[in-house]
Design an enzyme around this catalytic site. Sequence first.
Site, PDB file in Angstrom:
ATOM      1  N   LYS A  80      51.504  53.048  93.785  1.00  0.00           N
ATOM      2  CA  LYS A  80      50.805  53.305  92.528  1.00  0.00           C
ATOM      3  C   LYS A  80      50.903  54.778  92.124  1.00  0.00           C
ATOM      4  CE  LYS A  80      49.489  49.068  91.887  1.00  0.00           C
ATOM      5  NZ  LYS A  80      50.051  48.263  90.785  1.00  0.00           N
TER       6      LYS A  80
ATOM      7  N   LEU B 228      44.833  40.468  85.376  1.00  0.00           N
ATOM      8  CA  LEU B 228      44.955  41.421  84.274  1.00  0.00           C
ATOM      9  C   LEU B 228      46.051  41.004  83.308  1.00  0.00           C
ATOM     10  CD1 LEU B 228      44.714  44.776  86.302  1.00  0.00           C
ATOM     11  CD2 LEU B 228      42.848  43.452  85.279  1.00  0.00           C
TER      12      LEU B 228
ATOM     13  N   TYR C 212      50.118  50.935  99.404  1.00  0.00           N
ATOM     14  CA  TYR C 212      49.654  50.626  98.049  1.00  0.00           C
ATOM     15  C   TYR C 212      49.474  51.907  97.236  1.00  0.00           C
ATOM     16  CZ  TYR C 212      46.873  48.382  94.377  1.00  0.00           C
ATOM     17  OH  TYR C 212      46.406  47.920  93.173  1.00  0.00           O
TER      18      TYR C 212
ATOM     19  N   SER D  20      46.608  52.297  89.685  1.00  0.00           N
ATOM     20  CA  SER D  20      45.335  51.990  90.326  1.00  0.00           C
ATOM     21  C   SER D  20      44.641  53.301  90.632  1.00  0.00           C
ATOM     22  CB  SER D  20      45.565  51.221  91.629  1.00  0.00           C
ATOM     23  OG  SER D  20      44.390  51.193  92.425  1.00  0.00           O
TER      24      SER D  20
ATOM     25  N   SER E  26      48.162  35.394  85.680  1.00  0.00           N
ATOM     26  CA  SER E  26      46.801  35.462  86.211  1.00  0.00           C
ATOM     27  C   SER E  26      46.263  36.881  86.097  1.00  0.00           C
ATOM     28  CB  SER E  26      46.770  35.014  87.684  1.00  0.00           C
ATOM     29  OG  SER E  26      47.533  35.900  88.483  1.00  0.00           O
TER      30      SER E  26
END
Length: 255
Positions: free
Chosen positions: A165, A17, A161, A148, A15
């Site tokens: 990243k 990207l 998060y 990100s 799903s």
Amino acid sequence: MNIQECRAIVTGGASGLGEATIRKIIEKGGKAVIFDQSEEHGRRLQEELGESVLFLKTDVTKEEDIQEALNKAADFMGSVNAVVNCAGIGIAEKVIGRNGAHNLSLFSRVINVNLVGTFNVIRLAAEKMVTNIVNDQNERGVIINTASVAAFDGQIGQAAYSASKGGIVGMTLPIARELARYGIRVMTIAPGLFHTPMFDTLPQEARDSLGKMVPFPPRLGYPGEYAQLVQSIIENSMLNGETIRLDGAIRMQPK
């Protein structure tokens, strides 16, 4: 690397990207294997795209899962010369919230899936790639990771998060330097606000509002634009050891 010669594994490829990347590789004549935990979406995509695609249910945090899946992928495609790491999770939790301190196990899980999982795939895929025969540009493979803009502009509530990243960004150059002797390139893409399944739960008005935060183009990014950059990285051998922001010039505000 010529994308028609691409024999890629894409984590999180069922799903968002990852799916867009799978579609791009197949569209351009390559082969790809989907590493994902969603059997429903993975098998649907395999059935739709035909014999050039294989779905394998995998957990990126488990060594035995990835090792077994890599062996099956190599058997299916003949070799593995490209990896695109898109698997990841996200949470929103403050360090000190209404219910007290940040849940430590939740922080650890985000780091384990996003950062440790990405490294797990890199190390095992690279071990397999070093045995590839070099192409006419002396390449044996290319590894593309997904970070990100939160790695640079983390917002309140994104400590876990952003840390995960940021770790991906931080390990890109040292791994690229190490694998250069084998002709394996390592790159990272840092997307901004992209229309992935995470945004499907939001009303259109909310999506439009988020999109307007982007200087230009003032909209959410399309997964196909991520896949287009993946293609450029695969095909351009001078791209190595760097993180590319794919964000329409957005710089995230504190909240």
